[in-house]
Structures are given as structure tokens and as C-alpha cells.
Scaffold this motif. Structure first.
Motif, PDB file in Angstrom:
ATOM      1  N   ALA A  48      34.500  43.684  36.760  1.00 25.95           N
ATOM      2  CA  ALA A  48      35.914  43.308  36.750  1.00 25.95           C
ATOM      3  C   ALA A  48      36.123  42.048  37.568  1.00 25.95           C
ATOM      4  CB  ALA A  48      36.771  44.448  37.303  1.00 25.95           C
ATOM      5  N   SER A  49      35.434  41.973  38.693  1.00 25.94           N
ATOM      6  CA  SER A  49      35.565  40.803  39.550  1.00 25.94           C
ATOM      7  C   SER A  49      35.125  39.546  38.803  1.00 25.94           C
ATOM      8  CB  SER A  49      34.722  41.011  40.810  1.00 25.94           C
ATOM      9  OG  SER A  49      34.768  39.870  41.624  1.00 25.94           O
ATOM     10  N   ARG A  50      34.040  39.657  38.070  1.00 26.39           N
ATOM     11  CA  ARG A  50      33.552  38.491  37.342  1.00 26.39           C
ATOM     12  C   ARG A  50      34.435  38.167  36.144  1.00 26.39           C
ATOM     13  NH1 ARG A  50      28.436  39.361  35.338  1.00 26.39           N
ATOM     14  NH2 ARG A  50      28.534  41.582  35.786  1.00 26.39           N
ATOM     15  N   ALA A  51      34.975  39.202  35.492  1.00 24.20           N
ATOM     16  CA  ALA A  51      35.873  38.951  34.364  1.00 24.20           C
ATOM     17  C   ALA A  51      37.135  38.244  34.855  1.00 24.20           C
ATOM     18  CB  ALA A  51      36.221  40.269  33.668  1.00 24.20           C
ATOM     19  N   LEU A  52      37.638  38.665  36.017  1.00 21.11           N
ATOM     20  CA  LEU A  52      38.796  37.990  36.613  1.00 21.11           C
ATOM     21  C   LEU A  52      38.474  36.535  36.890  1.00 21.11           C
ATOM     22  CD1 LEU A  52      40.310  40.548  39.136  1.00 21.11           C
ATOM     23  CD2 LEU A  52      41.549  39.242  37.401  1.00 21.11           C
ATOM     24  N   THR A  68      36.439  34.638  35.382  1.00 20.74           N
ATOM     25  CA  THR A  68      36.415  33.872  34.131  1.00 20.74           C
ATOM     26  C   THR A  68      37.827  33.471  33.707  1.00 20.74           C
ATOM     27  OG1 THR A  68      34.408  35.007  33.421  1.00 20.74           O
ATOM     28  CG2 THR A  68      35.732  33.949  31.698  1.00 20.74           C
ATOM     29  N   VAL A  69      38.760  34.415  33.801  1.00 19.27           N
ATOM     30  CA  VAL A  69      40.136  34.103  33.411  1.00 19.27           C
ATOM     31  C   VAL A  69      40.741  33.096  34.389  1.00 19.27           C
ATOM     32  CG1 VAL A  69      42.453  35.027  33.090  1.00 19.27           C
ATOM     33  CG2 VAL A  69      40.467  36.314  32.274  1.00 19.27           C
ATOM     34  N   TYR A  70      40.506  33.294  35.677  1.00 15.73           N
ATOM     35  CA  TYR A  70      40.980  32.333  36.670  1.00 15.73           C
ATOM     36  C   TYR A  70      40.437  30.942  36.374  1.00 15.73           C
ATOM     37  CZ  TYR A  70      43.581  34.880  40.257  1.00 15.73           C
ATOM     38  OH  TYR A  70      44.543  35.567  40.937  1.00 15.73           O
ATOM     39  N   ALA A 104      45.487  40.774  32.782  1.00 20.34           N
ATOM     40  CA  ALA A 104      44.871  42.033  33.228  1.00 20.34           C
ATOM     41  C   ALA A 104      45.449  43.223  32.484  1.00 20.34           C
ATOM     42  CB  ALA A 104      45.050  42.212  34.731  1.00 20.34           C
ATOM     43  N   ILE A 120      47.658  35.648  35.300  1.00 18.33           N
ATOM     44  CA  ILE A 120      46.540  36.556  35.549  1.00 18.33           C
ATOM     45  C   ILE A 120      46.981  38.004  35.375  1.00 18.33           C
ATOM     46  CG2 ILE A 120      44.855  37.328  37.249  1.00 18.33           C
ATOM     47  CD1 ILE A 120      44.389  34.485  36.371  1.00 18.33           C
TER      48      ILE A 120
END
Lengths: 154, 154
Positions: free
Chosen positions: B27-31, B33-35, B128, B124
Motif C-alpha cells: 500500500a505504501s508503494r502504491a501510494l 506511485t499515485v503521489y 484511495a 490522493i
DNA sequence: AACAACTCAATTGTGTGCAATTTAGTTGGT
DNA sequence: ACCAACTAAATTGCACACAATTGAGTTGTT
């Protein structure tokens, strides 16, 4: 407090610590710190441990399959696997049926390490301090978030 | 499935994908990517954005205070701040009252960027896909996990 | 059969993130 | 006043993580 627009209408004030994403990020790093301590005696980093878990579970897999499972690309996996290979834990060879693919397989030392690693998940789970049902809830929520984020960056 | 010990007694089988920590990490890495996509036009990375948020909110702060707020050490912050400085977004100067400390302050350009960044949290949050109440629950859970992990690595 | 489109790994470049060490500055106890 | 203990930042070294590119191999279409 920083002024922030949510959608078209609402204007709110928010501070860094109130961003959920900040807690996700912080939790991920805190987990990493605990993993570092627990995995130290095994000589593995957390991402290396994840790779080894896939190998303990499935045996030989391609880099591609590792990447899909762990959501990592070859830019991360190639050097990581090179280090695991140098440590004598995995072997790599071209797939004879498709020379583009590389098969990664645990060496006997790699398999043996899996037996010494069997109490790692329990230690981490205990350190996280969640009841099993809470962990399941958390996992469900995170998976929905991941799916939603993936969707939005498609 | 890999055999795993939980505590002293229970022996269970588990696969990588079932580790909660894996989902936190993912989840941290997916966030991230969006950031990356959202922050691209602002020329910031996610950690740089977090630093700028603290500055927009508080004005000049020491590196120490940044580190405590964001849970990052000088090994991460020093080069990051150097890049923000090179981008003209922050200035750094020794604190006259304590020459050990370095005060980081947003430049006018840095402040101006904050006005262009005000819809980032909303974007963001929307990506999510969580209801506000779910986000709060998630945040509460993550904070307990972080506190518990911190405790265990003290 | 030829060749464009595709796929898989590896590489390059940039930016975290943290442990450990170093350097400069401060403080407290004698 | 001195010096040991402490503190803040920066630096060094290592390991992800990902975007973009490269190179080797495969597949589908004509």
C-alpha cells in the motif's frame, strides 16, 4: 495547518500528521525496522525475505512471477537476486523453454534457511500488537486501498 | 504455503500474500506511485512534499524538528533538503541561538508552491477510495501498530 | 520466411531510508 | 575554567524502488 481543497466544494485545513498516507508510510518504515532486527541473524533484508518466502512456498519461479507476486519490477529484483545469489541462497538460470525468462530456485542452503525462519511471521505479528481479527480488517482495508490506487494509476 | 510458528504452540501455514505487513508495504508503494503522478507537475517527490507541508504549516523549523515530525533522520533529510534548496524551494541557515541546529525555511517560491499544491491531499484521498470514517479507522489502527512496533524496537 | 510488435531481464539514473561514523557546538559537573 | 557527556547535522555505505532504456528472445501476421 495547511489549507486544502477536497473535491470542488469543501475547503479544509489539515496538517501532515493527519494524512492517512503519512501513517501508511510511517507504518511501513516501522515494520521495516522491526524486520531488520528480526532478520538480522538470518542475514536477510525484508524484501529479500519476501523473495525467499515465495521460493520456499513455490520452488523455482521466474523473475516475472516474482515481480507479479511481490509487485516489484526487474529494476528492483535483478540486483536483489544478484545479492541473494552471491549469498549462496538462490541460483539463476535461463528457462530452456523460453530463453527470455530466468528461473530462480532456492539452493539447499536457501531451503535450509527457510526452516530457521519459521518463527519470523509470529515475531512480527506479535510486535505489531494486533488481534487476529484486527489484522484481518486492516488487511481487507489495505487491499481495497491498493486496488483503488492501482485503478487510479492505470 | 510455508510452515510458520506463532508463539510457542501454534503451527500454521501461511503464504507471502497473507502477511499483513506485505499489504502495508504494498500500500505504501502504491501510494507512492499515485503521489508521483500527482506531484509530478509540482516537481516534488512524496517525501519532499511531506517536508514542504511541514514548512507551509509551521514556517521555519529545525532539521531536528522535521525529523521528529516525519520520523526521518538526518541521513535522509540532509540530502533531501539539499535538493529542495537546489530547486529554490527552501533556504537553510544555522540557528543563531544554537549553532548546532539548522533552520529550514520556505523561500517565497516554496510558499507559492504551497498554493498550487492545495488540492493534492484531496486527489490522493479520492484515489484511495475510502470513506472518511474508514480512513479514520485505518489511521487509528496504523497508529496503534506504529506505537506497538516502536515499543518493541526500543 | 520475414519482420514488426511484443515480452522478459538487465541496466542506468535518481531518490529515498537507515545504521554507523564524523564534525561542530553545547551543557553539566567538578 | 575545564573537560566529559551530550546533541545536531552531515557524511558514508548499503539496499531498496521505480522510470526509462537496452538487448535478447518470441510470436503473430502477412
Amino acid at each position: 495547518m495547511v489549507t486544502v481543497k477536497f473535491g470542488i466544494i469543501r475547503i479544509v485545513k489539515i496538517s501532515v500528521e493527519n494524512l492517512v498516507c503519512f501513517d501508511v508510510h510511517a507504518a511501513s518504515r516501522a515494520l521495516d525496522t522491526v524486520y531488520r532486527r528480526v532478520l538480522r541473524e538470518l542475514g536477510l533484508t525484508y524484501p529479500q525475505y519476501l523473495v525467499m518466502m515465495v521460493l520456499w512456498e513455490r520452488g523455482p519461479v521466474t523473475v516475472k512471477e516474482l515481480g507479479l507476486t511481490l509487485r516489484l519490477d526487474s529494476g528492483t529484483l535483478s540486483p536483489l537476486l544478484k545479492r541473494l545469489e552471491a549469498a549462496g541462497l538462490v541460483g539463476r538460470e535461463r528457462d530452456v523453454s523460453d530463453e527470455r525468462s530466468v528461473l530462480v530456485r532456492p539452493t539447499p542452503e536457501g531451503v535450509e534457511l527457510g526452516e530457521r525462519a519459521c518463527d519470523v511471521p509470529g515475531q512480527i505479528f506479535e510486535a505489531a500488537g494486533l488481534a487476529p481479527s484486527e489484522a484481518l480488517d486492516l488487511q481487507r482495508t489495505l487491499r481495497r486501498v491498493i486496488a483503488s490506487l492501482d485503478e487510479s494509476s492505470r
